[in-house]
Design an enzyme around this catalytic site. Structure first.
Site, mmCIF file in Angstrom:
data_model
loop_
_atom_site.group_PDB
_atom_site.id
_atom_site.type_symbol
_atom_site.label_atom_id
_atom_site.label_comp_id
_atom_site.label_asym_id
_atom_site.label_seq_id
_atom_site.Cartn_x
_atom_site.Cartn_y
_atom_site.Cartn_z
ATOM 1 N N ASN A 151 47.312 -24.429 29.086
ATOM 2 C CA ASN A 151 47.931 -24.268 30.407
ATOM 3 C C ASN A 151 48.224 -25.630 31.013
ATOM 4 O O ASN A 151 47.366 -26.508 30.999
ATOM 5 C CB ASN A 151 46.985 -23.522 31.358
ATOM 6 C CG ASN A 151 47.679 -23.081 32.625
ATOM 7 O OD1 ASN A 151 48.594 -22.264 32.575
ATOM 8 N ND2 ASN A 151 47.277 -23.618 33.757
ATOM 9 N N GLU A 152 49.431 -25.801 31.495
ATOM 10 C CA GLU A 152 49.800 -27.033 32.201
ATOM 11 C C GLU A 152 49.123 -28.256 31.586
ATOM 12 O O GLU A 152 48.311 -28.931 32.230
ATOM 13 C CB GLU A 152 49.452 -26.928 33.677
ATOM 14 C CG GLU A 152 50.382 -26.032 34.440
ATOM 15 C CD GLU A 152 50.187 -26.116 35.950
ATOM 16 O OE1 GLU A 152 49.132 -26.585 36.396
ATOM 17 O OE2 GLU A 152 51.099 -25.694 36.674
ATOM 18 N N GLU A 310 55.179 -19.931 37.002
ATOM 19 C CA GLU A 310 54.354 -19.844 38.213
ATOM 20 C C GLU A 310 55.101 -20.413 39.412
ATOM 21 O O GLU A 310 55.733 -21.458 39.308
ATOM 22 C CB GLU A 310 53.101 -20.728 38.081
ATOM 23 C CG GLU A 310 52.097 -20.326 37.062
ATOM 24 C CD GLU A 310 50.916 -21.317 37.050
ATOM 25 O OE1 GLU A 310 50.727 -22.045 38.049
ATOM 26 O OE2 GLU A 310 50.215 -21.379 36.035
ATOM 27 N N GLU A 358 40.223 -21.503 44.096
ATOM 28 C CA GLU A 358 41.583 -21.147 44.529
ATOM 29 C C GLU A 358 41.612 -19.894 45.390
ATOM 30 O O GLU A 358 42.629 -19.198 45.464
ATOM 31 C CB GLU A 358 42.484 -21.013 43.299
ATOM 32 C CG GLU A 358 42.677 -22.373 42.637
ATOM 33 C CD GLU A 358 43.645 -22.378 41.471
ATOM 34 O OE1 GLU A 358 43.598 -21.419 40.678
ATOM 35 O OE2 GLU A 358 44.421 -23.324 41.350
ATOM 36 N N LYS A 359 40.494 -19.629 46.079
ATOM 37 C CA LYS A 359 40.445 -18.381 46.852
ATOM 38 C C LYS A 359 41.399 -18.415 48.050
ATOM 39 O O LYS A 359 41.783 -17.371 48.558
ATOM 40 C CB LYS A 359 39.023 -18.039 47.288
ATOM 41 C CG LYS A 359 38.326 -19.075 48.133
ATOM 42 C CD LYS A 359 36.884 -18.649 48.392
ATOM 43 C CE LYS A 359 36.084 -19.706 49.114
ATOM 44 N NZ LYS A 359 35.921 -20.974 48.356
HETATM 45 C C1 GLA Z 1 48.728 -24.525 38.526
HETATM 46 C C2 GLA Z 1 47.854 -23.754 37.566
HETATM 47 C C3 GLA Z 1 47.326 -22.484 38.148
HETATM 48 C C4 GLA Z 1 46.943 -22.659 39.596
HETATM 49 C C5 GLA Z 1 48.117 -23.194 40.362
HETATM 50 C C6 GLA Z 1 47.835 -23.333 41.839
HETATM 51 O O1 GLA Z 1 50.041 -24.183 38.473
HETATM 52 O O2 GLA Z 1 48.482 -23.490 36.341
HETATM 53 O O3 GLA Z 1 46.220 -22.094 37.382
HETATM 54 O O4 GLA Z 1 45.895 -23.578 39.669
HETATM 55 O O5 GLA Z 1 48.411 -24.469 39.863
HETATM 56 O O6 GLA Z 1 48.957 -23.809 42.552
#
Ligand code: GLA
Ligand code: ZN
Length: 613
Positions: A151-152, A310, A358-359
Site C-alpha cells: 500500500n502506498e 482512494e 484514523e478514527k
Molecule cells: C493513505 C492510506 C490510507 C489512509 C489514508 C488517509 O491514503 O493509504 O490507508 O491512511 O491515507 O488519508
C-alpha cells in the site's frame, strides 16, 4: 489485461474495507449498505497482516474466507491486498533489523505503520511469502478481481539510511557505474575532497556537516525508488505464480507533496495504474491541484483509464486542523477525476473506524451511521456513477502536453540551488492552471513519451534532461509543434553536471537564446515585465539575463516578445519567440509570470498553434 471486473463494465465505485475492525454482525449491515450505495468493489486486507499471519508461518484465513464469500454473495468485487503494508509486532520483535532508520541514524520503531526497511532481506522474505500464500489461497475465489500489492509504497519509510540500505546502495552503484572512476566522475568528487578509492567507503547521504554532494543525493533517491520497485516486483511475481490472469496494481500517490517514487518507471510494472489523491482545501488552488494530479496520473497510465483508489468523502485527519467538506464537493471532485480519465472511484475507507489513528478520518459510512447527510451523498454519488456507464473505457484527447519528469524534480530540488524556494511543481502547475482557466485540456506526460501528436508542448523547469529527450522536443518543434520552454530547463545533464557555454545548454540552439547569469527573486519579490500583449505584468521566483545571439546560432533569430522593465535586467528580454523553418515555433519564458500574464502568453501560444482556447 482487462479490469472489467473491478469497474463492472461501467465506472467502479467503492473503497478500502477493513472488516477486521468490526464484529461479524456489522459485516452483514456493511454489505446491505454497500448495495444501497451502489458499491461495486472494495479493497480488502491492506493492513491485515497481523490478523492473517498470527505467528511466523501460521495463517488464520477463516475470517478472510468469510469476508470474501460474503462480498461475493452480494456481487461486490474484491481488490485483494497482499496485506504486507505493515508487519505484525511478532515480526519486528523477532527481527528488529527490519526497522527503518532515519537520516540521523534514529530507528523508527513499530507502533504506527509501515515500519520496515526497503532493503531488509528478512522483511522481503516474509512479505513475499505472505503475498504468495494470499495468492495461493484466493487465486480462484470468484470475488477476486484485482491484486493490490502492499500500500502506498514509500508513504512513511523512505528514505531509509540503515546499514542494509548502505550495502544495497553500493550494489546498485556497482551496477550503474561498473567502476569507481565512473562513479567519481558522475558525482564530481573532485570537489571538496570526496574521491572514493573503494566502494565500501560509500555511505547513504546521512546527516552531514553542510551541503551534501547533490549527485550522491540524487542517486540515493533513484536507488530508494528502485529498491521499493524491486520489492513490489518480487511480491507481484509471487502473486503471479498462483494467479496469472488477475490484474495487479499498487496505489500510487500523485499528490503535490509526495515525491519519493518515479512513477513513470513503476508504471511499466503494474497492469493498471491506480492512485490516491486527497484534495486539501486549505492549500492554494486545491481544485487546480486535483486536476493536475489527474492529468499527471493519466500520463503515467499512458492515456489509458486509471483507478482513483482512494480519496476522502469529507475531512482527513492528518492536518493540524481538518475541516469537513461541504456537501457536494465530493461529487464534484469525483466527477472531475472521472472526466480526466478515472474509470473507478474509491475512498479510504468504507466505514469510519471507532478506534485507532484514523478514527477522525471521514469515510463512506460515518460515525453517525447511514442516517446521515454524508452517507446520502455517498449513495447519490454511487447512483450518478452507475448512470455514467457509457463513458467507461473512453479516453481524453489533448492537443497540449506539459512535460513532467520526477528525475528532473529530484535534481531541481536538490541541495544548494539558485532558488531553493522555487518548487519544481510551481511552474508546471501554474501553466496547467492557466490552461485550465481557458478550458484547455493538457496531458501531463514524461518527456520520453510519444510527443508527436501534440500541437503545443510546454517544457517547464525540466532542469536535468536526457539528450534524447531534448532531441525529441527539438524534433517536435522541427515538425511544426509550438514549444514553450521555461527558465531552469535543460540546465544540466542527468548526473546534474551543468551544460556549459551559456544556459539553457540543452535548448539553447532550439530557442536561439543564451543566458549568462541567473537572477532569482526573493520570496515575495516581483519584477515588472511588459506583457506579451499590451498589458504590463510581473514575474516572480526567477529572472535571468537573456540574450539573443546574432552570430553563433543557425537559422532564424528569436524575436523579443516581452522585456523586463525594472530591476537589474531592465530592458533585457523576458520572453522570446523563434519561428522555425518547418512551421514550428520555439518560445522561451525566463520568469514565472503572474497568472493573468501567463494566461495571455498561453493564449498567444495556443492561437499561433491553432489550438482553440
Ligand atoms: C493513505 C492510506 C490510507 C489512509 C489514508 C488517509 O491514503 O493509504 O490507508 O491512511 O491515507 O488519508
Ligand atoms: Zn534500510
Amino acid at each position: 489485461m482487462s479490469v472489467a471486473r473491478i469497474n463492472g463494465g461501467g465506472i467502479g465505485y467503492g473503497g478500502d474495507y477493513n472488516p477486521e475492525q468490526w464484529p461479524r454482525q456489522v459485516w452483514d449491515e456493511d454489505v446491505d449498505l454497500m448495495a444501497r450505495a451502489g458499491v461495486t468493489f472494495v479493497t480488502l486486507g491492506v493492513f491485515s497482516w497481523s490478523w492473517i499471519e498470527t505467528a511466523d508461518g501460521v495463517y488464520e484465513f477463516d475470517w478472510l474466507d468469510d469476508a470474501m464469500d460474503l462480498l461475493h454473495e452480494h456481487g461486490i468485487a474484491v481488490d485483494l491486498a497482499t496485506a504486507t503494508a505493515t508487519p505484525p509486532p511478532w515480526l519486528s520483535h523477532a527481527h528488529p533489523e527490519v526497522l527503518p532508520v532515519d537520516v540521523e541514524g534514529r530507528t523508527r520503531w513499530p507502533g504506527s505503520r509501515q515500519a520496515w526497511c526497503p532493503n531488509s532481506p528478512v522483511f522481503a522474505a516474509k512479505a513475499v511469502r505472505l503475498a504468495g500464500e494470499m495468492a495461493r489461497r484466493y487465486a480462484d475465489h470468484p470475488a477476486l478481481a484485482m491484486w493490490h500489492i502492499s500500500n502506498e509504497y514509500a508513504c512513511h519509510n523512505l528514505p531509509c539510511y540503515c546499514d542494509r540500505c548502505a550495502a544495497a546502495f553500493r550494489r546498485w552503484l556497482h551496477e550503474r557505474y561498473g567502476g569507481l572512476d565512473a562513479l567519481n566522475d558522475a558525482w564530481g568528487t573532485a570537489f571538496w575532497s570526496q574521491r572514493y578509492t573503494d566502494l565500501e567507503q560509500v555511505l547513504p547521504p546521512r546527516l552531514t556537516t553542510t551541503i551534501p554532494n547533490p549527485t550522491h543525493v540524487l542517486d540515493y533517491r533513484r536507488f530508494s525508488s528502485d529498491s521499493l520497485l524491486a520489492l513490489y516486483r518480487a511480491e507481484a511475481a509471487a502473486v503471479r505464480e498462483h494467479s496469472p490472469d488477475i490484474p495487479i496494481t499498487t496505489n500510487f500517490m500523485t499528490m503535490r507533496h509526495f515525491d519519493h517514487l518515479d512513477y513513470h518507471r513503476w508504471a511499466q510494472h503494474v497492469d493498471v495504474v491506480s492512485t490516491d489523491h486527497y484534495i486539501v482545501n486549505t492549500w492554494p488552488h486545491p481544485r487546480a491541484e486535483l486536476a493536475f494530479s489527474a492529468d499527471l496520473v493519466r500520463g503515467i497510465a499512458g492515456g489509458a483509464p486509471w483507478i482513483l483508489m482512494e480519496h476522502s468523502t469529507s475531512a482527513v485527519n492528518w492536518q493540524p486542523t481538518n475541516p469537513a467538506k461541504a456537501l457536494g464537493q465530493t461529487l464534484r471532485d469525483s466527477l472531475a477525476q472521472v472526466a480526466r480519465g478515472a474509470d473507478t472511484v474509491g475512498f479510504f475507507q468504507w466505514r469510519q473506524s471507532r478506534a485507532g489513528a484514523e478514527k477522525y478520518h471521514s469515510a463512506m459510512v460515518p460515525h453517525a451511521g447511514p442516517d446521515s447527510a454524508r452517507f446520502r451523498e455517498v449513495c447519490e454519488l454511487g447512483d450518478l456513477l452507475g448512470r455514467l456507464k457509457e463513458i467507461a473505457g473512453s479516453r481524453v484527447a489533448a492537443d497540449v502536453a506539459i512535460l513532467f519528469d520526477t528525475q528532473a524534480r529530484w535534481a531541481a530540488e536538490g541541495p544548494a540551488m539558485p532558488n531553493s524556494a522555487l518548487a519544481y511543481l510551481d511552474t508546471p502547475e501554474a501553466v496547467h492552471r492557466a490552461l485550465r482557466s481557458r478550458g484547455v485540456t493538457a496531458d501531463v506526460v514524461h518527456p520520453g513519451s510519444d510527443l508527436s501528436g501534440y500541437r503545443v508542448l510546454i517544457v517547464p523547469t525540466l532542469y536535468t534532461v536526457q539528450p534524447a529527450h531534448a532531441e525529441a522536443v527539438a524534433a517536435a518543434a522541427a515538425a511544426g509543434a509550438h514549444v514553450l520552454v521555461t527558465f531552469f530547463s535543460g540546465i544540466a545533464d542527468p548526473d546534474d553536471h551543468v551544460l556549459l557555454g551559456g544556459y539553457p545548454g540543452a535548448f539553447r540552439e532550439l530557442l536561439g537564446v543564451r543566458v549568462e547569469e541567473f537572477f532569482p527573486l526573493l520570496p515575495g519579490e516581483t519584477v515588472a515585465v511588459t506583457g506579451p500583449g499590451d498589458a504590463a505584468g510581473t514575474g516572480r521566483s526567477w529572472s535571468e539575463d537573456v540574450t539573443v545571439p546574432r552570430d553563433s546560432l543557425d537559422g532564424p533569430l528569436a524575436g523579443v516578445v516581452a522585456t523586463y522593465t525594472d530591476g537589474p535586467l531592465a530592458g533585457r528580454p523576458a520572453i522570446t519567440r523563434r519561428e522555425l523553418p518547418g512551421g514550428g515555433v520555439a518560445w522561451y519564458l525566463s520568469t514565472l509570470p503572474d497568472d493573468a500574464t501567463l494566461r495571455d502568453l498561453l493564449a498567444e501560444v495556443l492561437a499561433g498553434a491553432g489550438v482553440p482556447a
